[in-house]
Every structure is written in structure tokens, then in C-alpha cells.
Scaffold this motif. Structure first.
Motif, PDB file in Angstrom:
ATOM      1  N   PRO A 218     -13.241 -13.730  30.039  1.00 28.60           N
ATOM      2  CA  PRO A 218     -12.059 -14.584  29.814  1.00 28.60           C
ATOM      3  C   PRO A 218     -11.901 -15.716  30.825  1.00 28.60           C
ATOM      4  CG  PRO A 218     -11.503 -12.293  29.424  1.00 28.60           C
ATOM      5  CD  PRO A 218     -12.909 -12.305  29.958  1.00 28.60           C
ATOM      6  N   ASP A 219     -12.080 -15.425  32.110  1.00 33.07           N
ATOM      7  CA  ASP A 219     -11.911 -16.467  33.129  1.00 33.07           C
ATOM      8  C   ASP A 219     -12.957 -17.572  32.980  1.00 33.07           C
ATOM      9  OD1 ASP A 219      -9.771 -15.130  34.158  1.00 33.07           O
ATOM     10  OD2 ASP A 219     -10.908 -14.133  35.752  1.00 33.07           O
ATOM     11  N   ASP A 220     -14.177 -17.186  32.644  1.00 36.76           N
ATOM     12  CA  ASP A 220     -15.235 -18.174  32.442  1.00 36.76           C
ATOM     13  C   ASP A 220     -14.954 -19.029  31.212  1.00 36.76           C
ATOM     14  OD1 ASP A 220     -16.705 -17.264  34.649  1.00 36.76           O
ATOM     15  OD2 ASP A 220     -17.622 -15.671  33.463  1.00 36.76           O
ATOM     16  N   LEU A 221     -14.416 -18.425  30.164  1.00 37.69           N
ATOM     17  CA  LEU A 221     -14.112 -19.176  28.950  1.00 37.69           C
ATOM     18  C   LEU A 221     -12.980 -20.168  29.190  1.00 37.69           C
ATOM     19  CD1 LEU A 221     -14.370 -16.340  26.271  1.00 37.69           C
ATOM     20  CD2 LEU A 221     -15.968 -18.213  26.669  1.00 37.69           C
ATOM     21  N   ARG A 222     -11.941 -19.731  29.881  1.00 40.80           N
ATOM     22  CA  ARG A 222     -10.832 -20.651  30.170  1.00 40.80           C
ATOM     23  C   ARG A 222     -11.331 -21.885  30.908  1.00 40.80           C
ATOM     24  NH1 ARG A 222      -8.154 -15.679  31.368  1.00 40.80           N
ATOM     25  NH2 ARG A 222      -6.422 -15.275  29.923  1.00 40.80           N
ATOM     26  N   ARG A 223     -12.310 -21.684  31.740  1.00 38.55           N
ATOM     27  CA  ARG A 223     -12.847 -22.787  32.541  1.00 38.55           C
ATOM     28  C   ARG A 223     -13.722 -23.731  31.709  1.00 38.55           C
ATOM     29  NH1 ARG A 223     -14.933 -19.698  36.001  1.00 38.55           N
ATOM     30  NH2 ARG A 223     -17.134 -19.880  35.416  1.00 38.55           N
ATOM     31  N   ASN A 224     -14.229 -23.255  30.580  1.00 35.61           N
ATOM     32  CA  ASN A 224     -15.224 -24.036  29.843  1.00 35.61           C
ATOM     33  C   ASN A 224     -14.776 -24.500  28.450  1.00 35.61           C
ATOM     34  OD1 ASN A 224     -17.826 -24.179  31.462  1.00 35.61           O
ATOM     35  ND2 ASN A 224     -17.358 -21.993  31.619  1.00 35.61           N
TER      36      ASN A 224
ATOM     37  N   GLU B  58      -5.717 -17.882  24.885  1.00 40.36           N
ATOM     38  CA  GLU B  58      -6.410 -18.710  25.880  1.00 40.36           C
ATOM     39  C   GLU B  58      -6.401 -20.181  25.471  1.00 40.36           C
ATOM     40  OE1 GLU B  58      -9.609 -15.207  27.174  1.00 40.36           O
ATOM     41  OE2 GLU B  58     -10.218 -16.906  25.939  1.00 40.36           O
ATOM     42  N   LEU B  59      -6.634 -20.444  24.203  1.00 36.74           N
ATOM     43  CA  LEU B  59      -6.623 -21.823  23.719  1.00 36.74           C
ATOM     44  C   LEU B  59      -5.214 -22.399  23.730  1.00 36.74           C
ATOM     45  CD1 LEU B  59      -9.156 -21.378  20.799  1.00 36.74           C
ATOM     46  CD2 LEU B  59      -9.443 -22.940  22.726  1.00 36.74           C
ATOM     47  N   SER B  60      -4.230 -21.559  23.426  1.00 36.69           N
ATOM     48  CA  SER B  60      -2.837 -22.018  23.440  1.00 36.69           C
ATOM     49  C   SER B  60      -2.433 -22.503  24.824  1.00 36.69           C
ATOM     50  CB  SER B  60      -1.918 -20.891  22.973  1.00 36.69           C
ATOM     51  OG  SER B  60      -0.572 -21.297  23.010  1.00 36.69           O
ATOM     52  N   GLU B  61      -2.938 -21.857  25.862  1.00 31.42           N
ATOM     53  CA  GLU B  61      -2.642 -22.274  27.235  1.00 31.42           C
ATOM     54  C   GLU B  61      -3.136 -23.687  27.499  1.00 31.42           C
ATOM     55  OE1 GLU B  61      -4.520 -19.400  29.678  1.00 31.42           O
ATOM     56  OE2 GLU B  61      -3.194 -17.740  29.106  1.00 31.42           O
TER      57      GLU B  61
ATOM     58  N   SER C  11      -9.790 -14.165  17.758  1.00 33.78           N
ATOM     59  CA  SER C  11      -8.866 -13.059  18.003  1.00 33.78           C
ATOM     60  C   SER C  11      -7.597 -13.554  18.684  1.00 33.78           C
ATOM     61  CB  SER C  11      -9.552 -12.012  18.879  1.00 33.78           C
ATOM     62  OG  SER C  11      -9.768 -12.543  20.182  1.00 33.78           O
ATOM     63  N   GLU C  12      -6.655 -12.620  18.824  1.00 33.55           N
ATOM     64  CA  GLU C  12      -5.412 -12.940  19.512  1.00 33.55           C
ATOM     65  C   GLU C  12      -5.677 -13.363  20.953  1.00 33.55           C
ATOM     66  OE1 GLU C  12      -1.683 -13.699  20.508  1.00 33.55           O
ATOM     67  OE2 GLU C  12      -2.260 -13.133  18.472  1.00 33.55           O
ATOM     68  N   ARG C  13      -6.661 -12.747  21.606  1.00 35.20           N
ATOM     69  CA  ARG C  13      -6.982 -13.100  22.991  1.00 35.20           C
ATOM     70  C   ARG C  13      -7.456 -14.546  23.102  1.00 35.20           C
ATOM     71  NH1 ARG C  13     -12.464 -11.711  25.735  1.00 35.20           N
ATOM     72  NH2 ARG C  13     -12.774 -13.761  24.806  1.00 35.20           N
ATOM     73  N   ALA C  14      -8.406 -14.942  22.241  1.00 38.74           N
ATOM     74  CA  ALA C  14      -8.907 -16.313  22.281  1.00 38.74           C
ATOM     75  C   ALA C  14      -7.818 -17.302  21.882  1.00 38.74           C
ATOM     76  CB  ALA C  14     -10.120 -16.453  21.372  1.00 38.74           C
TER      77      ALA C  14
END
Length: 780
Positions: free
Chosen positions: A497-503, A530-533, A524-527
Motif C-alpha cells: 500500500p505505501d509503495d502504491l500511494r507513492r506511485n 488510496e486513490l480517493s486520498e 477493491s475498497e482498499r485501492a
């Protein structure tokens, strides 16, 4: 979308419309009052200017000097001309309806009436001051009275922008402001000034109306905002030239007069030039390098040569626009780097040359066929010369004597222009194809297998036709389908998750630099979170159906259908056989291929793809085929199962293929039997879950917005051909957990393109005729 009896639970369009209307009573009431007053006074069918209604009920400096302040309110219920009612009420209903629907009747009325009153008073004060000057147009307009509700409509639209996302807010404000300025410069009617004042006052009052804090204006433009601004300026300049011809504006501030009517330039030529300019504007919106070069060179030439040829204020306005455009294009040139690949451009050039040859042949043949109807009668050389000259809008002197000959000669230039415009658009917007090398794909697979983020349908991101992108730090991988200029990321990206948020931003820039619109499908709800942020929006498009294995037991009345299928298989000697497709005996392979062919032939539309695989996708060493086979070796049905990895281990399995033999004598309930047996075996092997996957456009729950309603309609049209809803009802027999899957997008303006891209991904072989057939008919 519902899984049970959608025809009974889904709201009809009429019911939906009535629900919307119930939330805007104030908008409807004001609209009704305006129409009733128009009918009682006759303004609804005769000119209020000619009948004296404007002189009696209109507001202005003269009315205020006579103490007729009430005209500000009463005059709002009258339109100057009958045809203006449609425009005035449309503007009011858009702005006022939006505000009332979202923020209530009182705020809507405050915005409409407040901006109307403020605009009238501000403009009256302005003309009270300008009347003392030597400006003829100001002295003339100071004596003019006005009526109508359009000021309140413009004010409501201005206030409405405060409730929009940032990108849309800036777009509407820029376009609205340019429109207001253009009307003041080119028409300069009294209402053009009040419209502008109301719109800008509405923008200022908008934060209070929508109930949010006033934002600090940020002069920093993002890449897309720079592109949009350049596109709007080019479009504005193109329409400006056309407007000068169609509406010279003798009384306007710019006072075009007779200079605007250039006899050397036909209206048709101006329309053609405007169409081409709009094409380049759209290309700038997409960040195209070719459009940047063309517009920059033309703007430099006109900016340098313009002052020597300028003869009126309109010309100086063109020069000012070119200068502003140049500053934008040169200062932010890094945002216009999108180019098409050479192969795509070569295809466009080949098609263009073929079209050129075909049109030239047709033109010459048509002229020669009608040669006896043309003066002077042409020979083959004359026909060829006429065809060439007509390309550039000229003529060699040939004139038609009959209607057919006149139509052919007159239409040649139009046909040539349409072909040229299509060629230019295709060349400017050529897609840049992405090719994934083997090492990139291997790294994506490694990230999927060794991290925690793989979803139940994540394995599909390895299928043929899916490209991959790995971040510079190697920590995030994205699997995507490219359809034209649209990129659709399938399922969650691979990585922690942290790597994805960064990229996420890096992948978005990768797509933007190539002119691709980007969407995330079935995340998914998680992704989604992350995108909503990072400012992405989302809507639900499907549901994953997960069966937890540790506590699974087919006991109780609710499992009766599944137990019946298992018992029937025992009686009929049907057992489940697990094979790898590549290793299966030839006899089993032949039967699997026959079953697959039966299902493909049973559909009147082409077989779907993207997240719906078949035997080619099952030909994978990691995928298991589960076959229902009787004692004679006959395959009654088949399923395929894909692994789901977490930190290097398989933790679950996802079903893909679900097909049974369509012949007579096939065991009833074969699919229930296969899934139940698979679940039992996977449970005994210690796996956590099985997923029955997610049928596209099918999910439980309510439809919340207009886009979801559109998808609901699409699912309803596709249901008779592909059975999404009936498939969901079948899955409900296994009492699965429903996990929402989302479509994430950055900008609403890209949604139609993303939706079309998803449709083409699922139906790559469907023709336009196939899609029309699905829309207007139902299968037998």
C-alpha cells in the motif's frame, strides 16, 4: 444493480424523474410563475419590446429615476422576445435546479434573487458614471430598459461552480467568463453587462451558497488545466472570427462595422477554418505536440504581422489573444509532449492517400459523366484541373447548367474539406501504443505473488492483451488494457500500500504524457480509498462474491439445491476430475473445446473478453480445470480456477470458466456440483476462500447516481445475451460475501471515453451493427 428480479425493483425513468422534480419545488414554481405571467401579458407569443411591456415593466436608470424600483422584481417574469423564454428558463433551471437539488430551496432563491438584484444595481451604477463620458454606446445603453430572469440564471450558474470539483469549477468559470466578455465586446446589449455581473457575483457568493469555506485562489495550474486553458483560447479565437461574420455588432463596443465583412472570405470558408481550429483545440486539450507546434507557429506569425494589418478593435483583440496564448504555450510547453507512434501515423497517411486517390477519381469521373451539363464542356484535363483547384476552394471557371451538375461542383469542396478534417484529426490524435517487455511482465507477476495486494481477479491482469508498467523504484506494478487513447487498469495494482500511494501519480503522469485517459476498473475498497486520498472519484461497477472455506458446510435448508446436485452426481456416476489444460488427455481437450464452441455459437453477439476468459486463458500451468465426468468419460461441464497469492503463498482460488455441455442428457445441476466439490477440495487443502468472481455490471445494492443508472441500463440491455443477473442469482446459492468493486476516474469529462473503452475491451470483435442490435432488440 440488483440480483433478483431487476424489472420489479429497479425504478423506472418516469419514477426517477418524478423523484428529482420533487426535490426542486422552488425551481418549478418560479418557472411556472414566469410562464403564467408570459401567458397573461402575451409576452409568451408576442414581442414585449414591440408591445410596450418592456417600457412599462423594465428596469434601468430611467425607471429608477422615476421611482419604479419594483420593476427589478416584476420585470424578471417577462422575456423581451418569445424565443428567449427557452434560453432564459433553461439557464435558470440548470443553475437554480442544481443549487436547490443539492443545497435547498432557500439557498437557491437567495442566490438567484441576490445575484439578479446586485447585477442590476451594479450595472446601473456603472452606466450612471459612464453616461457622463463621451462614449456613444454608453450614453445609448444608459437609456435602455431590460426585463427577464436571465440575470438570476447566470448568477445561479456562477454560484453553482462552487459546488463542483476543482477542475470542472475552473473550466465552467473560464468558459462562462469568456462568453460574457465576448457578448459585451460583440453585441453590447444591456443584458450582456448584467449577465456578466451576475455570473461573477455568483462566483463570489458561491462558497456561502454551497456552505463551504472560501478557497484561496491558487495561480498554479496543473498540466490538464494548462491544456484546457490553451484549448479554450484557441476555440474562442476561432468562434470569434465566425461571430464577427454572423453578427458584425454595429452597436457593440468593438464596432466591427463594414470592416468585418471581408468579401474575399466566404462564410463557408470561415466555418471550415473554425472546424479545423476546434480540432486543434481538442488536440491541445489532449496535450498533442503536433497541435502545439502548429498553433505556436501560427500565433507567432499573427502576433508579429497583426499590428501592421490591424484596422479595428477586433483585430487588436485577436493579437492580444495570440500573445496570451503564446505565453501559455511557450511557458508551459512541457505539458504538450504527447505524440503518436510512427506505425499509427503511417497508417493514417496510407489511408489519407487512398482517400485522396478515391476522391480524385470520383470527382473526375463525376465531372466527365456530367460534362454535357457543364459550361464550358470539359475534357479529362479540365476535369482533373477542376478537381485539384476545388480542393483549395477555387474553380477553373466550370459552371453547372443543371441541378445535378451544380450539386456536384458545389459539393466537391465540402467533401474534400470533410475528408481533410478527418485526416488532420486522425493524424493529431493517433494513439501511442505501449509494448511490455518480458522483464516488466515478470516483475509485475513477482509483485503480485509476493505482496499483500492481489485481489481475487488479479490473476486476470496476467492475461494476453494486458500490458504492464513498473514504477522507477520497482515497487509498484500496474496491469492495464489499452483501447485507443484509453487505458484501463484491471483490478488493484501490485505492490505494498505505501509503495502504491507513492506511485499512483507517477503512473498517471506516464499516461498523461502519452495522451491517454486513465481509469481503474474493478478495484477493491482498499485501492479506491488510496486513490480517493489523491483526488480520484469512484463508482461501484461490480461485486466480488467470496465464499469463506474454513466454516463451510452444506447443511441446513438453505443448501438444499447444492446437496441435491451432489446427490444426483453420485446416482449418475458423475465425478470431478482435476487437470491442467496443457496436460489433459486429447479426448478431454476435444470435449472441452466442443463445449466452449457450443457456448460461443449460442450467442448472437460475439464472445466477451477482458475479465471473462476461455480455454486460451486456462492454458496456464497455474490454472486448474475441474471437469464433471461420467463413467463413460463424457464431460458434462467444466470450470477453471485461478490462484490468488499473498506474500508468496496461494491463499484462495477464483473461478473463471463456468460452462456445461448444451446437449440433451447432461446432468442437471452440474455447475452446482462442480463448485461444491471444488470448495470441499480446496477447504481440505487448507485454503482460505474461493471467489465466484464478479460478473461485469452486476451488483447488489441501490443505484446512487446518473452514471450508475446508465450502467444499469447497459446491463439490462446486455442481460438477455450474457446473463449477468441470472449468473448472480446462481452464485447466491453458495451464500457468498459481497465485496464491492469500483471504477475510479479522475475527471468526469473522461467518463464517456472510459466507459466506451471498457465496452470495447469486453467486446473487441463486436461491430457497430452488433451493438445497435443489442440496444434495440431482445433475443428470442
Amino acid at each position: 444493480m440488483t440480483v433478483d428480479a431487476p424489472s420489479e425493483t429497479a425504478e423506472s425513468p418516469v419514477r426517477t424523474a418524478l423523484a428529482v422534480l420533487r426535490r426542486i419545488p422552488g425551481t418549478l414554481a418560479v418557472t411556472g410563475i414566469v410562464l403564467v405571467v408570459g401567458a397573461l401579458t402575451g409576452a409568451l407569443w408576442s414581442s414585449a419590446l414591440e408591445s410596450g411591456l418592456v417600457d412599462r415593466w423594465g428596469w434601468g436608470l430611467d425607471a429608477f429615476a422615476e421611482g419604479q424600483w419594483y420593476t427589478v422584481l416584476i420585470g424578471a417574469a417577462i422575456s423581451p422576445e418569445p424565443w428567449m423564454y427557452a434560453l432564459i428558463l433553461a439557464t435558470f433551471c440548470v443553475g437554480g435546479g442544481f443549487l436547490e437539488y443539492r443545497y435547498g430551496t432557500l439557498r437557491m432563491l437567495a442566490a438567484v434573487l441576490g445575484t439578479h438584484l446586485a447585477a442590476v444595481l451594479v450595472v446601473a451604477l456603472m452606466f450612471l458614471i459612464l453616461e457622463q463620458t463621451s462614449l456613444d454606446w454608453a450614453q445609448e445603453l444608459a437609456r435602455v430598459r431590460d426585463v427577464g430572469l436571465s440575470n438570476g440564471g447566470f448568477g445561479a450558474v456562477g454560484a453553482m461552480t462552487a459546488g463542483m470539483p476543482l477542475l470542472w469549477r475552473r473550466r465552467v468559470r473560464l468558459i462562462g467568463s469568456l462568453y460574457c466578455v465576448a457578448m459585451i465586446l460583440y453585441a453590447a446589449e444591456i443584458w450582456d453587462f448584467t449577465h456578466a455581473a451576475a455570473f461573477w457575483i455568483g462566483i463570489l457568493a458561491g462558497p456561502w451558497v454551497v456552505g463551504r469555506a472560501r478557497e484561496q485562489f491558487d495561480w498554479r495550474f496543473g498540466p490538464q488545466e494548462v491544456r484546457d486553458t490553451a484549448a479554450v483560447l484557441v476555440a474562442f479565437g476561432a468562434l470569434h472570427q465566425l461571430l464577427i461574420r454572423l453578427w458584425p455588432g454595429e452597436g457593440g463596443i468593438l464596432r466591427f462595422g463594414e470592416n468585418a465583412d471581408d468579401p474575399a472570405l466566404s462564410t463557408l470558408a470561415l466555418v471550415a477554418a473554425s472546424v479545423l481550429s476546434l480540432t486543434f483545440a481538442y488536440a491541445l486539450h489532449n496535450g498533442r505536440r503536433g497541435a502545439w507546434w502548429y498553433v505556436t507557429v501560427v500565433s507567432v506569425i499573427t502576433a508579429l504581422a497583426g499590428p501592421f494589418a490591424a484596422s479595428n478593435p477586433s483585430d487588436w483583440l485577436d493579437i492580444a489573444l495570440d500573445v496570451v496564448l503564446l505565453v501559455l504555450l511557450i511557458g508551459w510547453r512541457r505539458h504538450f509532449r504527447v505524440t503518436g507512434d510512427r506505425r499509427g501515423k503511417l497508417r493514417v497517411w496510407k489511408r489519407g492517400l487512398v482517400t485522396l486517390a478515391a476522391l480524385m477519381t470520383f470527382t473526375v469521373a463525376a465531372i466527365m459523366a456530367l460534362s454535357h451539363q457543364i459550361t464550358p464542356q470539359p475534357d479529362i484535363g479540365d476535369a482533373l484541373a477542376e478537381a485539384i483547384v476545388r480542393i483549395f476552394g477555387g474553380t477553373t471557371g466550370l459552371e453547372g447548367e443543371t441541378t445535378a451538375a451544380k450539386a456536384i461542383l458545389g459539393g466537391i469542396g465540402i467533401v474534400w474539406f470533410i475528408a481533410f478534417a478527418i485526416f488532420v484529426a486522425a493524424l493529431l490524435l493517433t494513439s501511442r501504443r505501449h509494448e511490455t517487455d518480458g522483464s516488466t511482465r515478470d516483475r509485475f507477476i513477482e509483485l503480485q505473488r509476493t505482496t499483500t495486494g492481489m485481489t481475487s481477479i488479479g490473476y486476470m491482469a496476467r492475461w494476453e492483451g494486458i500490458d504492464h508498467w513498473i514504477s522507477e523504484d520497482g515497487a509498484a506494478g500496474f496491469g492495464f488494457k489499452q483501447v485507443g487513447n484509453t487505458v484501463i487498469v484491471l483490478s488493484d495494482p501490485a505492490g505494498h500500500p505505501d509503495d502504491l500511494r507513492r506511485n499512483y501519480a507517477g503512473f498517471a503522469e506516464f499516461c498523461r504524457s502519452r495522451g491517454w485517459r486513465l481509469g481503474y476498473f474493478a478495484v477493491s475498497e482498499r485501492a479506491r480509498s488510496e486513490l480517493s486520498e489523491q483526488g480520484w472519484k469512484s463508482l461501484q461497477v461490480a461485486e466480488d462474491t467470496v465464499v469463506r472455506l474454513p466454516d463451510l458446510a452444506f447443511t441446513g435448508k438453505k443448501w438444499q439445491d447444492v446437496r441435491s446436485a451432489i446427490n444426483r452426481a453420485k446416482r449418475e456416476g458423475v465425478t470431478m476430475r482435476v487437470v491442467r489444460y496443457a496436460e489433459a488427455p486429447r479426448g478431454l481437450k476435444d470435449q472441452m473445446e466442443a463445449i466452449s464452441a457450443q457456448w460461443a455459437g449460442d450467442k448472437s453477439l460475439p464472445e466477451m473478453g477482458f475479465t471473462l476468459g476461455d480455454l486460451p486463458q486456462a492454458d496456464d500451468p497455474n490454472v486448474e480445470m475441474h471437469l464433471a465426468v461420467d463413467e463413460d468419460g463424457t464431460v458434462h461441464g467444466m470450470t477453471s480456477w485461478m490462484p490468488v497469492y499473498r506474500e508468496g503463498f496461494v491463499v484462495g482460488w477464483t473461478i473463471d470458466i463456468m460452462k456445461r455441455r448444451l446437449d440433451d442428457g447432461v446432468m442437471s445441476g452440474v455447475m452446482e456440483f462442480l463448485i461444491a466439490e471444488s470448495a470441499v477440495q480446496y477447504k481440505e487443502a487448507g485454503y482460505e476462500f474461493i471467489s465466484l468472481s464478479a460478473a461485469p455490471l452486476s451488483y447488489s445494492g441501490e443505484v446512487d447516481n446518473s452514471v450508475e443508472k446508465l450502467l444499469d441500463i447497459l446491463a439490462d440491455k446486455m442481460e438477455p445475451y450474457y446473463g449477468f443477473t441470472s449468473l448472480e442469482r446462481f452464485k447466491a446459492k453458495f451464500k457468498p460475501e459481497h465485496r464491492p468493486l469500483y471504477l475510479a476516474y479522475q475527471d468526469e469529462v473522461g467518463l464517456p471515453g472510459i466507459a466506451l473503452g471498457i465496452l470495447r475491451a469486453y467486446l473487441p470483435d463486436a461491430t457497430a451493427a452488433d451493438l445497435v442490435k443489442a440496444a434495440v432488440s431482445r433475443p428470442d
